[in-house]
Design a protein around this motif. Sequence first.
Motif, PDB file in Angstrom:
ATOM      1  N   GLY A   1      17.806  45.231   4.784  1.00  0.00           N
ATOM      2  CA  GLY A   1      16.680  45.884   5.443  1.00  0.00           C
ATOM      3  C   GLY A   1      15.360  45.281   5.005  1.00  0.00           C
ATOM      4  N   VAL A   2      14.361  46.131   4.941  1.00  0.00           N
ATOM      5  CA  VAL A   2      12.976  45.707   4.704  1.00  0.00           C
ATOM      6  C   VAL A   2      12.403  46.569   3.586  1.00  0.00           C
ATOM      7  CG1 VAL A   2      10.691  45.458   5.764  1.00  0.00           C
ATOM      8  CG2 VAL A   2      12.754  45.092   7.143  1.00  0.00           C
ATOM      9  N   SER A   3      11.654  45.925   2.669  1.00  0.00           N
ATOM     10  CA  SER A   3      11.037  46.695   1.584  1.00  0.00           C
ATOM     11  C   SER A   3       9.909  47.557   2.146  1.00  0.00           C
ATOM     12  CB  SER A   3      10.472  45.749   0.526  1.00  0.00           C
ATOM     13  OG  SER A   3       9.264  45.163   0.994  1.00  0.00           O
ATOM     14  N   PRO A   4       9.583  48.658   1.459  1.00  0.00           N
ATOM     15  CA  PRO A   4       8.476  49.499   1.914  1.00  0.00           C
ATOM     16  C   PRO A   4       7.160  48.730   2.064  1.00  0.00           C
ATOM     17  CG  PRO A   4       9.785  50.679   0.315  1.00  0.00           C
ATOM     18  CD  PRO A   4      10.319  49.278   0.342  1.00  0.00           C
ATOM     19  N   ASP A   5       6.845  47.862   1.092  1.00  0.00           N
ATOM     20  CA  ASP A   5       5.600  47.080   1.175  1.00  0.00           C
ATOM     21  C   ASP A   5       5.594  46.182   2.404  1.00  0.00           C
ATOM     22  OD1 ASP A   5       4.647  48.124  -1.126  1.00  0.00           O
ATOM     23  OD2 ASP A   5       4.963  46.330  -2.363  1.00  0.00           O
ATOM     24  N   CYS A   6       6.735  45.531   2.646  1.00  0.00           N
ATOM     25  CA  CYS A   6       6.812  44.600   3.772  1.00  0.00           C
ATOM     26  C   CYS A   6       6.727  45.356   5.100  1.00  0.00           C
ATOM     27  CB  CYS A   6       8.093  43.783   3.687  1.00  0.00           C
ATOM     28  SG  CYS A   6       8.208  42.477   4.918  1.00  0.00           S
ATOM     29  N   ALA A   7       7.382  46.514   5.172  1.00  0.00           N
ATOM     30  CA  ALA A   7       7.329  47.322   6.395  1.00  0.00           C
ATOM     31  C   ALA A   7       5.889  47.734   6.689  1.00  0.00           C
ATOM     32  CB  ALA A   7       8.224  48.545   6.257  1.00  0.00           C
ATOM     33  N   HIS A   8       5.174  48.160   5.646  1.00  0.00           N
ATOM     34  CA  HIS A   8       3.773  48.570   5.804  1.00  0.00           C
ATOM     35  C   HIS A   8       2.937  47.390   6.296  1.00  0.00           C
ATOM     36  CE1 HIS A   8       0.174  50.982   4.959  1.00  0.00           C
ATOM     37  NE2 HIS A   8      -0.363  49.850   4.524  1.00  0.00           N
ATOM     38  N   TRP A   9       3.166  46.244   5.685  1.00  0.00           N
ATOM     39  CA  TRP A   9       2.403  45.025   6.022  1.00  0.00           C
ATOM     40  C   TRP A   9       2.705  44.567   7.453  1.00  0.00           C
ATOM     41  CZ3 TRP A   9       4.317  39.869   6.549  1.00  0.00           C
ATOM     42  CH2 TRP A   9       3.337  38.872   6.521  1.00  0.00           C
ATOM     43  N   LEU A  10       3.998  44.560   7.837  1.00  0.00           N
ATOM     44  CA  LEU A  10       4.356  44.161   9.208  1.00  0.00           C
ATOM     45  C   LEU A  10       3.711  45.091  10.228  1.00  0.00           C
ATOM     46  CD1 LEU A  10       8.178  43.369   8.821  1.00  0.00           C
ATOM     47  CD2 LEU A  10       6.341  41.708   9.291  1.00  0.00           C
ATOM     48  N   ALA A  11       3.680  46.376   9.880  1.00  0.00           N
ATOM     49  CA  ALA A  11       3.141  47.365  10.813  1.00  0.00           C
ATOM     50  C   ALA A  11       1.621  47.269  10.935  1.00  0.00           C
ATOM     51  CB  ALA A  11       3.539  48.770  10.362  1.00  0.00           C
ATOM     52  N   ARG A  12       0.954  47.072   9.798  1.00  0.00           N
ATOM     53  CA  ARG A  12      -0.513  47.207   9.774  1.00  0.00           C
ATOM     54  C   ARG A  12      -1.264  45.887   9.790  1.00  0.00           C
ATOM     55  NH1 ARG A  12      -1.506  52.488  11.110  1.00  0.00           N
ATOM     56  NH2 ARG A  12       0.367  53.603  10.436  1.00  0.00           N
ATOM     57  N   ASP A  13      -0.665  44.826   9.211  1.00  0.00           N
ATOM     58  CA  ASP A  13      -1.430  43.603   8.952  1.00  0.00           C
ATOM     59  C   ASP A  13      -0.903  42.371   9.671  1.00  0.00           C
ATOM     60  OD1 ASP A  13      -3.061  45.051   7.200  1.00  0.00           O
ATOM     61  OD2 ASP A  13      -1.671  44.751   5.540  1.00  0.00           O
TER      62      ASP A  13
ATOM     63  N   PRO B   1      11.463  53.121   5.525  1.00  0.00           N
ATOM     64  CA  PRO B   1      10.113  52.569   5.661  1.00  0.00           C
ATOM     65  C   PRO B   1       9.861  51.820   6.969  1.00  0.00           C
ATOM     66  CG  PRO B   1      11.405  51.311   4.061  1.00  0.00           C
ATOM     67  CD  PRO B   1      12.177  52.559   4.362  1.00  0.00           C
ATOM     68  N   CYS B   2      10.890  51.144   7.474  1.00  0.00           N
ATOM     69  CA  CYS B   2      10.674  50.354   8.689  1.00  0.00           C
ATOM     70  C   CYS B   2      10.379  51.268   9.873  1.00  0.00           C
ATOM     71  CB  CYS B   2      11.913  49.496   8.953  1.00  0.00           C
ATOM     72  SG  CYS B   2      11.529  47.908   9.650  1.00  0.00           S
ATOM     73  N   HIS B   3      11.196  52.297  10.023  1.00  0.00           N
ATOM     74  CA  HIS B   3      10.938  53.281  11.084  1.00  0.00           C
ATOM     75  C   HIS B   3       9.580  53.947  10.876  1.00  0.00           C
ATOM     76  CE1 HIS B   3      15.341  53.022  11.742  1.00  0.00           C
ATOM     77  NE2 HIS B   3      15.088  53.498  12.939  1.00  0.00           N
ATOM     78  N   SER B   4       9.354  54.402   9.658  1.00  0.00           N
ATOM     79  CA  SER B   4       8.154  55.173   9.374  1.00  0.00           C
ATOM     80  C   SER B   4       6.885  54.357   9.646  1.00  0.00           C
ATOM     81  CB  SER B   4       8.213  55.621   7.908  1.00  0.00           C
ATOM     82  OG  SER B   4       7.126  56.434   7.607  1.00  0.00           O
ATOM     83  N   GLU B   5       6.863  53.133   9.152  1.00  0.00           N
ATOM     84  CA  GLU B   5       5.656  52.312   9.272  1.00  0.00           C
ATOM     85  C   GLU B   5       5.472  51.753  10.687  1.00  0.00           C
ATOM     86  OE1 GLU B   5       3.356  52.006   7.134  1.00  0.00           O
ATOM     87  OE2 GLU B   5       4.270  52.552   5.215  1.00  0.00           O
ATOM     88  N   LEU B   6       6.546  51.188  11.249  1.00  0.00           N
ATOM     89  CA  LEU B   6       6.398  50.531  12.555  1.00  0.00           C
ATOM     90  C   LEU B   6       6.112  51.537  13.661  1.00  0.00           C
ATOM     91  CD1 LEU B   6       9.089  47.887  11.885  1.00  0.00           C
ATOM     92  CD2 LEU B   6       6.885  47.306  12.849  1.00  0.00           C
ATOM     93  N   MET B   7       6.890  52.623  13.697  1.00  0.00           N
ATOM     94  CA  MET B   7       6.667  53.609  14.765  1.00  0.00           C
ATOM     95  C   MET B   7       5.296  54.266  14.592  1.00  0.00           C
ATOM     96  SD  MET B   7      10.349  53.850  15.726  1.00  0.00           S
ATOM     97  CE  MET B   7      10.141  52.080  15.827  1.00  0.00           C
ATOM     98  N   GLY B   8       4.917  54.436  13.310  1.00  0.00           N
ATOM     99  CA  GLY B   8       3.602  55.016  13.026  1.00  0.00           C
ATOM    100  C   GLY B   8       2.460  54.127  13.481  1.00  0.00           C
ATOM    101  N   ALA B   9       2.743  52.844  13.659  1.00  0.00           N
ATOM    102  CA  ALA B   9       1.738  51.896  14.148  1.00  0.00           C
ATOM    103  C   ALA B   9       1.946  51.595  15.634  1.00  0.00           C
ATOM    104  CB  ALA B   9       1.791  50.605  13.335  1.00  0.00           C
ATOM    105  N   ASN B  10       2.713  52.456  16.324  1.00  0.00           N
ATOM    106  CA  ASN B  10       2.982  52.306  17.770  1.00  0.00           C
ATOM    107  C   ASN B  10       3.707  50.995  18.069  1.00  0.00           C
ATOM    108  OD1 ASN B  10       2.854  53.885  20.098  1.00  0.00           O
ATOM    109  ND2 ASN B  10       1.032  52.858  20.867  1.00  0.00           N
ATOM    110  N   LYS B  11       4.565  50.584  17.119  1.00  0.00           N
ATOM    111  CA  LYS B  11       5.365  49.384  17.337  1.00  0.00           C
ATOM    112  C   LYS B  11       6.818  49.766  17.636  1.00  0.00           C
ATOM    113  CE  LYS B  11       2.227  46.302  14.917  1.00  0.00           C
ATOM    114  NZ  LYS B  11       2.007  45.220  13.932  1.00  0.00           N
ATOM    115  N   TRP B  12       7.622  48.766  18.011  1.00  0.00           N
ATOM    116  CA  TRP B  12       8.961  48.984  18.578  1.00  0.00           C
ATOM    117  C   TRP B  12      10.034  48.345  17.714  1.00  0.00           C
ATOM    118  CZ3 TRP B  12       9.119  51.534  23.445  1.00  0.00           C
ATOM    119  CH2 TRP B  12       7.847  51.803  23.980  1.00  0.00           C
TER     120      TRP B  12
END
Length: 257
Positions: free
Chosen positions: A167-179, A205-216
Motif C-alpha cells: 500500500g501507501v504510507s500515510p505521509d505519501c498518501a497525504h503528499w499525493l493528495a495535497r501536493d 490513509p490512501c482512501h482518507s487523503e485522496l477522497m478528502g482531496a476530491n481525488k479518485w
Amino acid sequence: MPVLSALLDAARSGSVQVVDLTTPLQESTPILELPAPFANTSQFRLEELSRYDDRGPAWYWNDIHTGEHTGTHLDAPNHWVTGRDGLDVSQAPMSTLVAPVVVIDKVAEAEKDHDFLLQIEHVQAWSAEHGALPEGGWLLYRTGWASRGDDPNAFANADHDGSHTPGVSPDCAHWLARDTPIIGFGVETVGTDAGQAPSLEPAFPCHSELMGANKWGLTSLRNLDQLPSTGAVLVVCPLPIVGGSGSPARVLALIEE
Ligand code: MN
C-alpha cells in the motif's frame, strides 16, 4: 491529418495498442473482506432470466448482482467520510476518465515485503528519472499483485492479524493528495490501501487523503507490466450510478509502440 483519423490509423497499423487493465468479472473475482462488525460487499453473480427457453424463447439475459466495489472498480470521492460532500461516481469528469497515466514499478519491493508501503521518496526518485507527475492524470502503482488475482487466498494473503498486501504510507498518501497534480491513484490489489492499513495512522490513509482531496481510486488492475512508465492514456469506464460511491469499471490504456 485530423487527430482522430490519425489515432484510428495508428490503431489499425498497431503503432497504438489498446491494453485491457480489467479483471474479468465472475463469481470467483476477489473482493474486499472486512472483519465483523462491518458490512461486506457482494461477490459478483449472474442470475439467469432466460436462455432461449420458456422464459424467453429467442433470448438469453441475466440480472447481475454486484457491489459498487467489486472487481476492477473506481472509488469516487464520496466513498470516504473525508470526501462525503465530494463527487459521486456518476459525476466523474470526462477529463478524469480519459487522462494521462504513469506507472511506478515496485514489484521487487512488494515481493520481498508483502506489507511494503510506497513512500514520498520513492515517487520523488521516480520523478527524477521520468519527469513530473501528470497534471490531472493517474499514477498507477505496479506491485505484481495481479499475478495472484486468480487465487482469492493468495490475493488476500491474510493471517491471524489480517491481510498483508502492499500500500501507501500515510505521509505519501497525504503528499499525493495535497501536493501533486494527479487526479487519481490506481493499484493491483483489492483496495488502494495496504492490507494492514486499518492499523496505520490515520487508518486507510490512501482512501482518507485522496477522497478528502476530491481525488479518485482504481483497484484490481491487471496487465500493468504492459504499460510504459510514461506516455500512455488511461480510459476508465464506470457505470454512471447516480449517487453511487464507486462502480465496477472497464479500464483500458492506449499505448504507443
Ligand atoms: Mn473501493
